[in-house]
Design a protein around this motif. Structure first.
Motif, short mmCIF file in Angstrom:
data_model
loop_
_atom_site.label_atom_id
_atom_site.label_comp_id
_atom_site.label_asym_id
_atom_site.label_seq_id
_atom_site.Cartn_x
_atom_site.Cartn_y
_atom_site.Cartn_z
N TYR A 147 40.01 45.25 47.35
CA TYR A 147 40.29 44.13 48.12
C TYR A 147 38.99 43.20 48.12
CZ TYR A 147 41.55 40.55 51.45
OH TYR A 147 41.80 39.29 51.93
N ASP A 148 39.33 42.28 47.57
CA ASP A 148 38.07 41.07 47.31
C ASP A 148 38.32 39.85 48.30
OD1 ASP A 148 37.05 42.81 45.59
OD2 ASP A 148 38.49 42.21 44.36
N HIS A 149 37.13 39.33 48.88
CA HIS A 149 37.64 38.11 49.74
C HIS A 149 36.24 37.13 49.77
CE1 HIS A 149 40.27 36.07 52.90
NE2 HIS A 149 39.10 35.27 52.85
N VAL A 201 29.71 30.96 42.84
CA VAL A 201 30.80 31.39 43.44
C VAL A 201 31.72 32.44 42.72
CG1 VAL A 201 32.99 30.69 44.61
CG2 VAL A 201 31.12 28.95 44.78
N GLU A 202 31.55 32.12 41.35
CA GLU A 202 32.41 33.31 40.66
C GLU A 202 31.69 34.42 40.66
OE1 GLU A 202 29.49 30.92 38.22
OE2 GLU A 202 31.02 30.36 39.75
N ASP A 203 30.45 34.55 41.01
CA ASP A 203 29.77 36.06 40.91
C ASP A 203 30.03 36.63 42.14
OD1 ASP A 203 28.83 35.28 38.31
OD2 ASP A 203 27.18 34.11 39.43
N ILE A 204 30.46 36.24 43.33
CA ILE A 204 30.22 36.94 44.44
C ILE A 204 31.65 38.08 44.75
CG2 ILE A 204 28.81 35.26 45.73
CD1 ILE A 204 31.30 34.31 47.06
N ILE A 205 32.55 37.86 44.01
CA ILE A 205 33.71 38.95 43.92
C ILE A 205 33.85 39.16 42.37
CG2 ILE A 205 34.48 38.11 46.02
CD1 ILE A 205 36.83 36.72 44.59
N PRO A 206 34.47 40.38 42.10
CA PRO A 206 34.80 40.94 40.89
C PRO A 206 35.84 40.00 40.22
CG PRO A 206 34.82 42.65 42.31
CD PRO A 206 34.92 41.59 43.21
N SER A 207 35.61 39.72 38.83
CA SER A 207 36.56 38.95 37.85
C SER A 207 37.62 39.85 37.38
CB SER A 207 36.01 38.07 37.30
OG SER A 207 34.82 38.67 36.08
N GLU A 208 37.32 41.12 37.21
CA GLU A 208 38.43 42.17 36.66
C GLU A 208 38.77 43.28 37.72
OE1 GLU A 208 37.17 43.63 32.81
OE2 GLU A 208 35.30 41.89 32.76
N ALA A 209 39.82 43.75 37.16
CA ALA A 209 40.36 44.90 37.99
C ALA A 209 39.54 46.22 38.19
CB ALA A 209 41.81 45.28 37.57
N VAL A 210 38.80 46.51 37.04
CA VAL A 210 38.20 47.76 36.92
C VAL A 210 36.79 47.38 37.96
CG1 VAL A 210 37.27 47.06 34.80
CG2 VAL A 210 37.22 49.29 35.60
N SER A 211 36.24 48.69 38.64
CA SER A 211 34.91 48.50 39.21
C SER A 211 33.95 48.91 38.18
CB SER A 211 35.02 49.61 40.25
OG SER A 211 35.79 49.34 41.28
N SER A 229 33.71 42.81 49.08
CA SER A 229 34.68 43.69 47.95
C SER A 229 34.59 44.95 48.66
CB SER A 229 34.12 43.64 46.54
OG SER A 229 34.21 42.46 46.13
N ILE A 230 35.68 45.83 48.54
CA ILE A 230 35.71 46.96 48.97
C ILE A 230 36.50 47.87 48.05
CG2 ILE A 230 37.47 46.56 51.00
CD1 ILE A 230 36.35 48.75 52.47
N ILE A 267 43.77 41.44 45.20
CA ILE A 267 43.77 42.94 45.41
C ILE A 267 43.67 43.43 44.00
CG2 ILE A 267 45.42 44.78 45.74
CD1 ILE A 267 46.71 43.10 47.88
N ARG A 268 43.15 44.38 43.69
CA ARG A 268 42.87 45.35 42.56
C ARG A 268 43.49 46.85 42.63
NH1 ARG A 268 37.82 46.51 42.39
NH2 ARG A 268 37.27 45.63 44.44
N LEU A 269 44.09 47.04 41.51
CA LEU A 269 44.72 48.50 41.65
C LEU A 269 44.47 49.29 40.05
CD1 LEU A 269 46.42 50.80 42.92
CD2 LEU A 269 48.53 49.50 41.95
N SER A 270 43.88 50.24 40.07
CA SER A 270 43.57 50.99 38.85
C SER A 270 44.31 52.36 38.77
CB SER A 270 42.26 51.00 38.46
OG SER A 270 41.64 49.79 38.40
N VAL A 271 44.80 53.00 37.89
CA VAL A 271 45.10 54.42 37.86
C VAL A 271 45.19 54.75 36.25
CG1 VAL A 271 47.71 53.49 37.66
CG2 VAL A 271 47.20 55.92 38.48
N GLY A 272 44.77 55.74 36.00
CA GLY A 272 44.71 56.51 34.66
C GLY A 272 44.26 57.75 34.82
N THR A 273 44.39 58.31 33.46
CA THR A 273 43.80 59.55 33.01
C THR A 273 42.57 59.55 31.92
OG1 THR A 273 45.24 60.24 31.42
CG2 THR A 273 45.60 60.72 33.66
N SER A 274 41.55 60.34 31.89
CA SER A 274 40.66 60.55 30.63
C SER A 274 40.28 61.77 30.37
CB SER A 274 39.27 59.68 31.07
OG SER A 274 38.98 59.98 32.10
N SER A 275 39.80 62.17 29.21
CA SER A 275 39.75 63.73 28.86
C SER A 275 38.34 63.56 28.33
CB SER A 275 40.69 63.98 27.96
OG SER A 275 40.81 63.12 26.97
#
Length: 965
Positions: A698-700, A203-213, A709-710, A641-649
């Motif tokens: 969003y995960d359900h 059950v714990e494997d079918i949706i993400p456990s962290e915010a980052v994809s 997961s989408i 719900i997951r939300l990510s924002v950031g920059t990288s170089s």
């Protein structure tokens, strides 16, 4: 009290459990007169050796007065702390946690639960998770599978879980001042096909456990898929199209959330193996042999990932979204590879397919106080079975040693890695006397580990490495030319021209990172701070060209040059991150906030940067402050719900800063003199480029059986290196005339690109009645990009409305020569669906997987080409039709690709695996118009029917038999 449970959680991992608490038997004499509680605790610690854990602010503000003569520590703490409203908890034999109680009354009494977690065979399970539902926290078992936790009296529900085992719930009664013993037996959800570990999705494997994809690929999946290199493994990542069969015959690169033709996406993908970044910004292989058979050059792109054998990979983590700040010098994603180290069975693998033959042996064993592991791999690819002398051979070896020190508080791992490559093309009987090769070897040494100080809520991780790669490439061909007179007086009309690249690539670096866990106002914090430094360089002979018998022809301006003339690249970085977990407005959440400060070839400290005037550290290729944030909000136990924002170089490649030199040769039509011009193509101040990304997901979970997961993302990349066109002219002052000679490019920060897309996954747990797991993944990817530079046409066609508009600089006459226009903009998109049906049957030792890939849509378009004035009567209908065709959207239709893999146990510790790719033998012919005239061309979009077989067995018993003899 939340702090107490956090301390217990981490102490169970990093502390050694002993039976008798030390404070019950130790006596101490104290005399405290108006001292802070912190000073009192420090005195007791010094006298007894007991560690105290507390929040500094709490114990520094409280004054205590207490005098005792040889009193046991337990009674002393009861009186001393109780008088000022504090409480304590015994964490282990030498550790005590201190915290303030909400009411100022008597200290709460606790009971203790001790236990051991085992599997059905009686083997202990280290680092199993114990979660106490009533308090929302728990602990983990130690190396011996044991745990202990202190709780207030009452009845508690313990949830015990371990990867590959069914979660178990038990009820435990805790009594005041008593110790309760628990032995928990977990039922395995794992079974072995030979030595392949088959784990059913829980059950714990079918949706993400962290915010980052991210996508996590296990070693078992890699073996079942029969990958030969990391390049094959990445075919399991959503959105990556499978265009080739498994093998090592061609150069392999990857672009996460991008397209394989995009060099910036592949160059911006960070590849890490056992903590060592394999990507090298100083790759200067300009003249490396490439062809349609061997694949494209990886110059200015990613590392050639076919050089990383798959048989020794334990796991691969592909981070597609905004990563932790511990990852830098990247823009397009991170691939984290962990190889097999530590204690493991000795295992032999042999595989073969029409392209590749491979053998691998590896294992790990205890030697004195060390664990020694090894792996040897040999693979050869026959690119054309009809030709001899056209092979790619990879020889790889790895030796690792692991050991613990200081009562297991310090771990030390070291690894030696070596690889030799033979990439040959010298077909026998070739009339053109073709001889090309890429030969070289790689040597690597790395150390890594972790140190846990006496304070169990903090720990230090470290690594250091040196990666050396020797490049030895040569390509040759028969060059036809006009009759030439050599310095010796001889004449030639043809010759064998060759160009060689000989040099060394160096990557040296280290990382130190400190992590601390603490609690403030009911929120748990996991803070990490780190320093990361890396040095890249190329040294050695460089590119070797015989200018008399030039590979590129007698008139070529390409010149030899040495890698020693090009400076190295220092890349230091600092980063800080805090992962906050807790509950806000009734909702549980996990929020990660951090930043990374990256410097590309720093040279000066700028004190004015402290008050906002420029960067604090000035660097030749840029200094970047990259903030990142990831949030996961748990709406209920079934959706989030997951939300990510950031920059990288990303630092520019040294091949962009220091491109290969060239000479422009021009004959003056006035006096027939030869003029040689060596343009300055280098740009030492070329900056890095930056990518900004935002993602929401969003995960359900449905009925604890199906996970949906989408994710939607948008990213913008700017300041990409792109060639700025510079025309070269000659001014004849006598005739006051300007002549065009040639043009060249200098890389500047002119490029940009946009990426956006949608990814989704539908995944089931194991449907027990059918022994089946089903997964469907989909990815829509769109990219668009161009350059702010311009194109130059020295001979514009006036009949199409292209009039000279480029003013020649630095000449005394007002002259327009040539036509400049904007660069073309390119966009492409693709929608891919992947279907997986996994069937496993423990009784038969069988694992079968059916995979179907559907490229639902694939389109591309080039527009804003060299402009045409369609209002002119000189613009013919053919020209209009050709332009309309060139700018039209090219669409490829739906195509399918079906593959099948099966693994079967044949005896204990041994299995045989078979796969067939494109078993319908569908070439997926795409017929399209090659031009506006309606001429038809064809493209095969599927690789040909392909199959392979692998045999694997554990050879421990065989080795023991040989050792006895």
């Amino acid at each position: 009290m939340l702090l107490f449970y956090l301390i217990i959680n981490f102490s169970a991992v990093f502390s050694q459990v002993k039976d008798e608490p030390k404070l019950r038997n130790v006596e101490v004499k104290v005399s405290f007169k108006n001292v802070t509680l912190k000073e009192a605790l420090n005195f007791i610690s010094k006298e007894t050796g007991i560690r105290f854990i507390y929040e500094d602010g709490e114990v520094e503000r409280v004054k205590v007065n207490y005098i005792s003569n040889n009193e046991k520590v337990e009674k002393l703490l009861d009186k001393l702390l109780g008088a000022v409203g504090f409480n304590y908890m015994v964490v282990d034999s030498v550790t005590v946690a201190i915290g303030r109680v909400k009411n100022q009354g008597k200290r709460d009494k606790f009971g203790e639960v001790r236990g051991i977690i085992k599997n059905e065979q009686g083997m202990v399970l280290p680092f199993a998770n114990i979660y106490v539902k009533e308090v929302g926290l728990g602990c983990a078992t130690d190396n011996d599978g044991k745990f202990k936790i202190s709780l207030k009296p009452g009845i508690y529900t313990f949830e015990v879980s371990y990867v590959g085992y069914k979660k178990k719930t038990i009820s435990v009664e805790v009594k005041e001042g008593e110790i309760s013993f628990v032995e928990c037996i977990l039922e395995s959800e794992v079974f072995y096909i030979g030595a392949i570990e088959v784990v059913a999705s829980g059950v714990e494997d079918i949706i993400p456990s962290e915010a980052v994809s991210k996508t996590f690929i296990t070693g078992a999946e890699i073996e079942h898929f029969q990958a030969t290199s990391l390049g094959d493994v990445l075919n399991l990542v959503p959105g990556i199209q499978k265009t080739d069969n498994p093998g090592i015959g061609k150069t392999a690169q990857v672009a996460i959330r991008g397209f394989e033709v995009d060099k910036m996406s592949s160059f911006g993908t960070l590849v890490i193996v056992d903590g060592v970044p394999i990507s090298n910004n100083a790759n200067l292989q300009f003249q490396k042999w490439v062809s349609g058979i061997t694949g494209p050059s990886n110059l200015g792109g990613s590392v050639d990932i076919r050089t990383i054998p798959a048989d020794n990979i334990e796991s691969v983590e592909v981070i597609r979204g905004v990563p932790s700040v511990r990852y830098g010098d990247m823009t397009s994603g991170v691939i984290v590879v962990k190889t097999r180290t530590g204690y493991q069975p000795h295992r032999l693998k042999i595989k073969a397919n029409p392209d590749t033959r491979e053998a691998n042996i590896g294992g790990g064993f205890k030697l004195l106080n060390n664990v020694l592991s090894y792996n040897l791999n040999v693979a050869q690819s026959e690119r054309n079975v009809r030709l001899k002398g056209d092979e790619f051979t990879r020889l790889t070896g790895q030796l690792a040693i692991s050991r613990n020190f200081i009562n297991n508080r310090l771990s030390l791992n070291s690894k030696i890695y070596a690889q030799k490559i033979f990439d040959e093309e010298q077909p026998r009987g070739d009339v053109y006397r073709t001889r090309n090769y890429n030969r070289g070897y790689t040597l690597q040494y790395a150390i890594w580990g972790e140190y846990t100080p006496e304070n169990p809520v903090g720990y230090l991780t470290y690594n250091a490495f040196i990666n050396y790669r020797r490049e030895n490439s040569m390509k040759s061909k028969l060059v036809q030319s006009d009759v030439r007179i050599l310095p010796s007086g001889d004449t030639v009309s043809s010759y064998i021209g060759k160009v060689e690249t000989r040099g060394s690539e160096w990557t040296v670096g280290s990382r130190v990172e400190y992590t601390r866990i603490f609690s403030i106002y009911g929120f748990s914090h996991k803070m990490l701070a780190g320093l990361d430094i890396q040095y890249n360089a190329n040294t050695g002979e460089g590119v070797i060209i015989d200018t008399l018998f030039n590979y590129y022809g007698p008139e070529s301006g390409k010149l030899p040059y040495s890698f020693d003339d090009i400076p190295g690249q220092l890349l230091p970085s600092l980063y800080l991150e805090d992962k906050i977990t807790g509950k806000f407005l009734g909702l549980n959440f996990s929020l990660t906030l951090g930043f990374r400060y990256e410097m590309y070839r720093p040279y000066k400290f700028n004190i004015k940067g402290l008050w906002g005037k420029g960067n604090i550290i000035q660097s030749y290729n840029g200094t970047y402050f990259n903030p990142r944030a990831n949030l996961i909000l748990y709406l209920t136990k079934d959706n989030q719900i997951r939300l990510s924002v950031g920059t990288s170089s990303k630092s520019p490649a040294m091949s962009s800063i220091y491109p290969e030199p060239t000479v422009l040769r021009w004959r003056n039509p006035t006096d027939s003199s030869i003029i040689y011009i060596r343009p300055q193509t280098r740009n030492p101040y070329l900056r890095g480029y930056i990518e900004k990304q935002v993602e929401i997901g969003y995960d359900h979970k449905f009925l604890n059986m199906i996970g949906l997961s989408i994710s939607c993302y948008y990213k913008y990349r700017d300041d990409e290196p792109s060639a700025f066109t510079i025309p070269v002219f000659f001014y004849d002052s006598l005739n006051q005339k300007v002549y065009y000679i040639d043009k060249y490019g200098v890389n500047q920060n002119l490029g940009w690109s946009i990426g956006k897309g949608v990814e989704f996954s539908i995944k089931t747990t194991k449907i027990k009645k059918l022994n089946v797991e089903i997964q469907i993944t989909g990815a829509y990817t769109f990219t668009k990009g161009s350059s702010r530079g311009f194109n130059y046409d020295p001979n514009p066609d006036r009949s199409l409305g292209r009039y000279p508009n480029y003013k020649v600089p630095n000449v005394p006459v007002d002259t327009m020569v040539g036509f400049i226009y904007h660069r073309a903009i390119t966009w492409r998109d693709r929608f891919i669906l992947n279907y997986f049906i996994k069937y496993t049957l423990k009784s038969l030792g069988l694992w079968a997987t059916l995979r179907a890939e559907a490229v639902v849509m694939e389109r591309y378009r080039y527009y804003n080409l060299e402009p045409i004035d369609f209002s002119l009567p000189t613009v013919t209908e053919d020209v209009k039709r050709a332009r309309e065709f060139d700018e039209s959207v090219k669409t490829k239709p739906l195509k399918w690709l079906f593959s099948f893999s099966v693994s079967q146990s044949i005896f204990r510790g041994a299995e045989i695996s078979f796969y067939v790719n494109n078993f319908l033998d569908d070439p997926a012919i795409y017929r399209y118009y090659a031009n506006y005239k309606g001429e038809i061309a064809e493209e095969k979009r599927n690789p040909p029917l392909f199959y392979g077989i692998e045999f694997s067995m554990v050879v421990d018993d065989l080795i023991k038999t040989i050792a006895k003899k």
